[in-house]
Design an enzyme around this catalytic site. Structure first.
Site: not given
Length: 187
Positions: A48-49, A106, A159-160, A166, A172
């Site tokens: 989904k990213g 992503d 961690f982004v 997400d 998101r």
């Protein structure tokens, strides 16, 4: 999980305006690369990213193109990849020999998922020309010999979240990329 988004972000890494500008720049690079190709262009988004990034990129690339999506997973509910790739939704087309495939993702971090995907597309879908386009590249975490062909930002090992990325399906919708506060994902 009920989180105040603003309190969850340690700092903004890539602003909304910076992202818009970089998307325009790589769109021109993509156009220049594919403009004289005899093959059709297939933009393959990894769900989904990639959705937010791919939607913006599609609007900026002024070439005829087709779109498809795959949903792959190597993460559970945690912050670290398991390394096991699972296809949750596959391609509509079986034979991609007539296409230039541009994988839109992503983030490229360990490279495990994209390394697996490139080999899968070659083996199962007769793909010959495959390029990778990512919003973020995190080379410090690379475990596989794979690199970005069209990329927006190289980032540190943090961690982004945001702009499609997400943590447990949240964040998101942020219009920027931010660093998630450690205390949220180390609970």
């Amino acid at each position: 999980m009920n989180l105040n988004y603003e309190n969850a972000v340690e700092r903004v890494l890539c602003s909304e305006n910076e992202i818009k500008e970089k998307v325009k720049i790589i769109a021109r690079d993509i156009e220049n690369y594919y403009k004289d190709s005899e093959k059709k262009l297939l933009m393959l988004g990894i769900l989904k990213g990639s959705v937010v990034f791919m939607a913006d990129l599609m609007k900026e690339v002024h070439l005829p193109l087709e779109v498809d999506f795959m949903r792959l997973s190597s993460y559970g509910k945690g912050a670290v990849s398991s390394g096991n790739i699972v296809i949750k939704a596959g391609l509509e087309k079986k034979d991609l020999s007539e296409y230039n495939v541009l994988i839109v993702e992503d983030i490229l971090d360990t490279g495990n998922t994209l390394f697996w995907l490139v080999n899968y597309l070659k083996r199962e879908h007769n793909c010959e020309d495959i390029k990778i386009c990512t919003l973020l590249d995190k080379p410090d975490r690379r475990e596989k010999p794979i690199s970005v062909d069209f990329g927006c930002f190289t980032i540190p090992d943090e961690f982004v979240i945001g702009y499609g990325l997400d943590y447990n399906e949240m964040f998101r919708d942020l219009p920027y990329v931010g660093i998630l506060k450690r205390e949220i994902y180390e609970k």
